[in-house]
Design a protein around this motif. Structure first.
Motif, PDB file in Angstrom:
ATOM      1  N   VAL A 105       4.977  76.874  84.793  1.00  0.00           N
ATOM      2  CA  VAL A 105       4.577  76.693  86.083  1.00  0.00           C
ATOM      3  C   VAL A 105       6.065  76.959  86.999  1.00  0.00           C
ATOM      4  O   VAL A 105       6.958  76.357  86.786  1.00  0.00           O
ATOM      5  N   SER A 106       5.762  77.974  87.872  1.00  0.00           N
ATOM      6  CA  SER A 106       6.909  78.284  88.894  1.00  0.00           C
ATOM      7  C   SER A 106       6.691  77.813  90.060  1.00  0.00           C
ATOM      8  O   SER A 106       5.600  77.457  90.321  1.00  0.00           O
ATOM      9  N   ASN A 107       7.576  77.523  90.992  1.00  0.00           N
ATOM     10  CA  ASN A 107       7.732  77.085  92.432  1.00  0.00           C
ATOM     11  C   ASN A 107       7.550  78.461  93.199  1.00  0.00           C
ATOM     12  O   ASN A 107       7.214  79.598  92.580  1.00  0.00           O
ATOM     13  N   ALA A 108       7.483  78.475  94.589  1.00  0.00           N
ATOM     14  CA  ALA A 108       7.176  79.422  95.557  1.00  0.00           C
ATOM     15  C   ALA A 108       8.308  80.467  95.356  1.00  0.00           C
ATOM     16  O   ALA A 108       8.248  81.656  95.744  1.00  0.00           O
ATOM     17  N   ALA A 109       9.489  80.039  94.925  1.00  0.00           N
ATOM     18  CA  ALA A 109      10.820  80.859  94.957  1.00  0.00           C
ATOM     19  C   ALA A 109      10.797  81.470  93.785  1.00  0.00           C
ATOM     20  O   ALA A 109      11.629  82.317  93.325  1.00  0.00           O
ATOM     21  N   GLY A 110       9.830  81.361  92.540  1.00  0.00           N
ATOM     22  CA  GLY A 110       9.962  81.886  91.234  1.00  0.00           C
ATOM     23  C   GLY A 110      10.757  81.091  90.271  1.00  0.00           C
ATOM     24  O   GLY A 110      10.530  81.339  88.976  1.00  0.00           O
ATOM     25  N   ALA A 111      11.307  80.046  90.669  1.00  0.00           N
ATOM     26  CA  ALA A 111      11.993  79.080  89.641  1.00  0.00           C
ATOM     27  C   ALA A 111      10.860  78.334  88.621  1.00  0.00           C
ATOM     28  O   ALA A 111      10.067  77.777  89.104  1.00  0.00           O
ATOM     29  N   VAL A 112      11.142  78.649  87.360  1.00  0.00           N
ATOM     30  CA  VAL A 112      10.262  77.839  86.371  1.00  0.00           C
ATOM     31  C   VAL A 112      10.752  76.666  86.046  1.00  0.00           C
ATOM     32  O   VAL A 112      11.682  76.261  85.226  1.00  0.00           O
ATOM     33  N   LEU A 113      10.005  75.584  86.587  1.00  0.00           N
ATOM     34  CA  LEU A 113      10.219  74.086  86.624  1.00  0.00           C
ATOM     35  C   LEU A 113       9.701  73.280  85.614  1.00  0.00           C
ATOM     36  O   LEU A 113       9.929  72.461  85.321  1.00  0.00           O
ATOM     37  N   TRP A 114       8.229  73.777  85.240  1.00  0.00           N
ATOM     38  CA  TRP A 114       7.530  72.970  84.547  1.00  0.00           C
ATOM     39  C   TRP A 114       7.200  73.922  83.222  1.00  0.00           C
ATOM     40  O   TRP A 114       6.931  74.986  83.408  1.00  0.00           O
ATOM     41  N   GLY A 115       6.860  73.169  82.155  1.00  0.00           N
ATOM     42  CA  GLY A 115       6.473  73.655  80.909  1.00  0.00           C
ATOM     43  C   GLY A 115       7.450  73.754  79.696  1.00  0.00           C
ATOM     44  O   GLY A 115       8.551  73.333  79.855  1.00  0.00           O
ATOM     45  N   LYS A 116       6.909  74.228  78.430  1.00  0.00           N
ATOM     46  CA  LYS A 116       7.827  74.195  77.289  1.00  0.00           C
ATOM     47  C   LYS A 116       9.088  75.094  77.530  1.00  0.00           C
ATOM     48  O   LYS A 116       9.253  76.230  77.942  1.00  0.00           O
ATOM     49  N   GLY A 117      10.265  74.418  77.334  1.00  0.00           N
ATOM     50  CA  GLY A 117      11.472  75.005  77.344  1.00  0.00           C
ATOM     51  C   GLY A 117      12.118  75.038  78.973  1.00  0.00           C
ATOM     52  O   GLY A 117      13.391  75.643  79.060  1.00  0.00           O
ATOM     53  N   ALA A 118      11.357  74.553  79.818  1.00  0.00           N
ATOM     54  CA  ALA A 118      11.830  74.924  81.225  1.00  0.00           C
ATOM     55  C   ALA A 118      12.994  73.867  81.469  1.00  0.00           C
ATOM     56  O   ALA A 118      13.060  72.482  81.096  1.00  0.00           O
ATOM     57  N   ASN A 119      13.903  74.322  82.231  1.00  0.00           N
ATOM     58  CA  ASN A 119      15.178  73.605  82.669  1.00  0.00           C
ATOM     59  C   ASN A 119      15.497  73.440  83.956  1.00  0.00           C
ATOM     60  O   ASN A 119      15.759  74.355  84.744  1.00  0.00           O
ATOM     61  N   LYS A 120      15.082  72.300  84.658  1.00  0.00           N
ATOM     62  CA  LYS A 120      14.882  72.282  86.015  1.00  0.00           C
ATOM     63  C   LYS A 120      16.454  72.329  86.488  1.00  0.00           C
ATOM     64  O   LYS A 120      16.556  72.575  87.690  1.00  0.00           O
ATOM     65  N   ALA A 121      17.338  72.206  85.858  1.00  0.00           N
ATOM     66  CA  ALA A 121      18.809  71.880  86.329  1.00  0.00           C
ATOM     67  C   ALA A 121      19.309  73.274  86.407  1.00  0.00           C
ATOM     68  O   ALA A 121      20.042  73.880  87.348  1.00  0.00           O
ATOM     69  N   ALA A 122      18.788  74.380  85.719  1.00  0.00           N
ATOM     70  CA  ALA A 122      19.136  75.819  85.422  1.00  0.00           C
ATOM     71  C   ALA A 122      18.081  76.399  85.036  1.00  0.00           C
ATOM     72  O   ALA A 122      17.928  77.101  84.217  1.00  0.00           O
ATOM     73  N   PRO A 123      17.092  76.534  86.198  1.00  0.00           N
ATOM     74  CA  PRO A 123      15.851  77.160  85.723  1.00  0.00           C
ATOM     75  C   PRO A 123      15.853  78.840  85.605  1.00  0.00           C
ATOM     76  O   PRO A 123      16.623  79.301  86.230  1.00  0.00           O
ATOM     77  N   ALA A 124      14.879  79.288  84.734  1.00  0.00           N
ATOM     78  CA  ALA A 124      14.872  80.609  84.679  1.00  0.00           C
ATOM     79  C   ALA A 124      13.866  81.065  85.837  1.00  0.00           C
ATOM     80  O   ALA A 124      13.385  80.283  86.549  1.00  0.00           O
ATOM     81  N   SER A 125      13.838  82.403  86.061  1.00  0.00           N
ATOM     82  CA  SER A 125      13.041  82.822  87.168  1.00  0.00           C
ATOM     83  C   SER A 125      12.216  83.931  87.109  1.00  0.00           C
ATOM     84  O   SER A 125      12.582  84.864  86.323  1.00  0.00           O
ATOM     85  N   TYR A 126      10.888  83.858  87.744  1.00  0.00           N
ATOM     86  CA  TYR A 126      10.077  84.953  87.567  1.00  0.00           C
ATOM     87  C   TYR A 126      10.350  85.735  88.848  1.00  0.00           C
ATOM     88  O   TYR A 126       9.419  86.870  89.173  1.00  0.00           O
ATOM     89  N   ALA A 127      11.050  85.377  89.771  1.00  0.00           N
ATOM     90  CA  ALA A 127      11.015  86.135  91.192  1.00  0.00           C
ATOM     91  C   ALA A 127      11.116  87.662  90.959  1.00  0.00           C
ATOM     92  O   ALA A 127      10.615  88.334  91.984  1.00  0.00           O
ATOM     93  N   ASP A 128      11.805  88.423  90.027  1.00  0.00           N
ATOM     94  CA  ASP A 128      11.840  89.570  90.029  1.00  0.00           C
ATOM     95  C   ASP A 128      10.809  90.487  89.063  1.00  0.00           C
ATOM     96  O   ASP A 128      10.895  91.547  88.971  1.00  0.00           O
ATOM     97  N   ARG A 129       9.843  89.248  88.641  1.00  0.00           N
ATOM     98  CA  ARG A 129       8.770  89.926  87.545  1.00  0.00           C
ATOM     99  C   ARG A 129       7.670  90.700  88.738  1.00  0.00           C
ATOM    100  O   ARG A 129       7.499  90.101  89.584  1.00  0.00           O
ATOM    101  N   ASP A 130       7.071  91.733  88.050  1.00  0.00           N
ATOM    102  CA  ASP A 130       6.118  92.382  88.763  1.00  0.00           C
ATOM    103  C   ASP A 130       4.934  91.502  89.198  1.00  0.00           C
ATOM    104  O   ASP A 130       4.354  91.530  90.232  1.00  0.00           O
ATOM    105  N   PHE A 131       4.441  90.898  88.071  1.00  0.00           N
ATOM    106  CA  PHE A 131       3.524  90.022  88.556  1.00  0.00           C
ATOM    107  C   PHE A 131       3.471  88.677  89.449  1.00  0.00           C
ATOM    108  O   PHE A 131       2.588  88.510  90.155  1.00  0.00           O
ATOM    109  N   PHE A 132       4.879  88.282  89.518  1.00  0.00           N
ATOM    110  CA  PHE A 132       5.153  87.707  90.593  1.00  0.00           C
ATOM    111  C   PHE A 132       4.810  88.082  92.177  1.00  0.00           C
ATOM    112  O   PHE A 132       4.391  87.462  93.203  1.00  0.00           O
TER     113      PHE A 132
END
Length: 214
Positions: free
Chosen positions: A125-152
């Protein structure tokens, strides 16, 4: 053969009712891979059987595989979409209680739904900014981002409207090749709040298809 060399781009899927219909389009894409296998099989059979018998057997095999594969993919797509809908609903209910999502509530919603998805690697699960904050392997301190993905971007334009499925992509968190099935969730006023993503590894999809026998 490895599936990723034969799996073409999948189109975006629409609302829950159309997920089953959209899986037929997905099936047609997958059949390019399937038919390549069938053609190779026919070529080998032609060394032993007559041309007429080979063509007849090949056509029958293709029809049977098409039906079975469509059923298998349709059931998988329905399970994934239902899981995404349920997680999104849980998140939206949580946001009605307050402006921030509770970590425990999000993870519980993810865990509850993921157990019903044997083909999936994880639900994230990401927040509105695209930061992946919850789920397997998610790192809230340095989150991956979906912001540039087409589906986002698609979900931002039409929050809460439909499920999408990507072409094969390299997962930002998992670091493996996956198909990303996703839906968005919303704040109580209807604004876009983030994305719920179910990652299905290509190897898992290949195994699903390989279990289909005539």
């Amino acid at each position: 053969m490895h599936l990723k060399y034969y799996l073409p781009m999948m189109k975006y899927l629409s609302s829950p009712e159309s997920s089953l219909r959209a899986s037929s389009a997905t099936l047609k894409a997958l059949l390019y891979w399937l038919l390549a296998t069938v053609v190779a099989t026919i070529a080998l059979q032609s060394l032993v059987y007559s041309r007429e018998r080979t063509v007849e057997d090949g056509q029958k095999t293709t029809r049977n595989l098409t039906t079975l594969l469509e059923q298998s993919i349709s059931e998988s797509a329905k399970r994934i979409d239902l899981a995404l809908i349920n997680v999104a609903a849980a998140l939206e209910a949580e946001l009605k209680r307050g402006p921030q999502l509770d970590d425990g509530a999000v993870l519980n919603a993810i865990e509850l739904q993921h157990k019903h998805l044997p083909e999936g690697d994880a639900i994230r699960v990401s927040n509105a900014a695209g930061a992946v904050l919850w789920g397997k392997g998610a790192n809230k301190a340095a989150p991956a981002s979906y912001a540039d993905r087409d589906f986002f971007a698609e979900h931002m334009k039409q929050p809460g409207q439909r499920m999408t499925v990507t072409e094969p992509i390299l997962g930002r968190v998992s670091k493996i090749w996956v198909l990303a099935f996703s839906r968005s969730y919303r704040y109580p006023d209807g604004r876009f709040a983030g994305v719920v993503n179910a990652a299905v590894p290509l190897d898992n999809l290949y195994q699903l298809i390989s279990k289909v026998n005539v």
